[in-house]
Design an enzyme around this catalytic site. Structure first.
Site, PDB file in Angstrom:
ATOM      1  N   TYR A 244       4.302  -5.020   9.362  1.00 43.34           N
ATOM      2  CA  TYR A 244       4.128  -3.546   9.426  1.00 43.34           C
ATOM      3  C   TYR A 244       5.198  -2.771  10.019  1.00 43.34           C
ATOM      4  CZ  TYR A 244      -0.709  -3.664   7.819  1.00 43.34           C
ATOM      5  OH  TYR A 244      -2.042  -3.993   7.140  1.00 43.34           O
TER       6      TYR A 244
ATOM      7  N   HIS B  99       0.680  -1.245   0.175  1.00 46.12           N
ATOM      8  CA  HIS B  99       0.106  -0.066  -0.114  1.00 46.12           C
ATOM      9  C   HIS B  99       0.995   1.237  -0.002  1.00 46.12           C
ATOM     10  CE1 HIS B  99      -3.649  -2.255   0.755  1.00 46.12           C
ATOM     11  NE2 HIS B  99      -2.711  -3.051   1.192  1.00 46.12           N
TER      12      HIS B  99
END
Length: 348
Positions: free
Chosen positions: A332, A64
């Site tokens: 992440y 993303h």
């Protein structure tokens, strides 16, 4: 020098213990990093396979990567306060910093080439606690496990000769992971909308809301747009940045909004399988409205240095036993550490 017998009996075990503790910590560190079990799937391997798919783009997220920062507030109507003691569900407003993005690790990918989109949000409660959530504009996740996700990424890597994924590898993956078939069926008929503003974003993973009595309620949630969906126009299909241009133009005309809709599980609904859709007849609660009134470029923007870790939760919201949550959190963190180091190096 003679050692006193008491020192020998009592002190030596303590001395041995002082050596064992650092050794144990080191072993745990090495195990967590996958150094002692090379076959074990780690965040390093997850991030590496994402980089192989999209290339390495320093200072950007590994997935993303292309997006835009958004700012606004969440206006709670109090409807969910009976399910969760989290402060943001009481009547009132909570400041929100977030991000719209498209899937993939290429920050220069054309918007029209990536159908999967995302919304990530950080709710900043007045008591200092935060709720961070990342949602996607798809109804369920492709696979159920972390290993299957890694294998899917590997099976869809572009071949050096063709620049495309190998049909044989993908066919073999589907044969060994039939749970992916509903996702591919959805993707085949899916038509992307013309705007982030009209997309519905879903948590995919299940979580638990904890009420004042300590009772937990298994839920998923969605941000449901308040405007009608429009198909992508012909002109948009030739504009690499049409999503960002569209959101800025819309915000120039006024705020954009989504309703936070919470879906409650019933007996038999899986808490640990993001690839399994819950039946459409499940009870839902409208918990309030997200209002976005400003957007800014992501580089040096207010969302750029936020790690939208789905396990950063306030009191009143808890993780389920879905294994993808820990994997997302770990990956992440790895991505965040990589890009922040790269950003710091670029400033030198």
């Amino acid at each position: 020098m003679k050692i006193h017998p008491l020192f020998t009996k009592r002190a030596l075990p303590l001395l041995a213990l002082t050596g064992i503790i650092p050794l144990a910590i080191t072993l745990l560190f090495l195990w967590a990093g996958g150094w002692l079990t090379p076959a074990r799937l780690t965040s390093d391997k997850l991030v590496t396979v994402l980089e192989k798919s999209s290339g390495v783009h320093p200072t950007y997220r590994r997935n993303h990567a292309k997006g835009i920062c958004i700012l606004g507030r969440f206006i709670s109507n109090g409807n969910a306060s009976g399910l969760s003691r989290a402060a943001l569900f009481a009547k009132g407003e909570t400041a929100v910093t977030g991000r719209f993005a498209i899937a993939g690790g290429n920050p220069h990918a054309p918007d029209y080439a990536v159908p999967v989109r995302s919304m990530a949000l950080l709710f900043q409660q007045a008591n200092g606690e935060q709720w961070r959530t990342g949602m996607n504009a798809m109804p369920f996740f492709p696979v159920s496990s972390v290993d299957a996700f890694y294998q899917l990424q590997t099976a869809t890597l572009p071949e050096s000769q063709t620049g495309k994924a190998s049909p044989q590898k993908l066919t073999a993956f589907i044969a060994s992971h039939p749970e992916v078939k509903p996702f591919f069926a959805w993707a085949k008929q899916y038509k992307p909308s013309s705007s982030w503003a009209s997309d519905r974003f879903n948590s995919l993973n299940a979580f638990r809301l904890v009420d004042q009595a300590g009772q937990s309620h298994l839920v998923r949630w969605s941000m449901v747009p308040t405007i009608a969906e429009e198909p992508v126009s012909e002109a948009s299909q030739h504009d690499a940045d049409f999503l960002q241009k569209d959101i800025l133009q819309r915000l120039d005309r006024g705020p954009l909004s989504w309703d936070l809709v919470i879906t409650l599980a019933q007996a038999g609904d899986k808490s640990n399988d993001a690839a399994a859709a819950w039946p459409a007849d499940r009870q839902t609660i409208n918990a309030g409205r997200l209002v976005i009134n400003r957007a800014t470029p992501q580089q040096q923007g207010p969302c750029n240095d936020i790690n939208f870790d789905p396990l950063i939760l306030p009191d009143g919201i808890a993780a389920s036993d879905d294994p993808l949550l820990n994997a997302r959190s770990s990956a992440y963190a790895k991505s965040y550490n990589l890009r922040t180091r790269e950003q710091a190096g670029a400033k030198l």
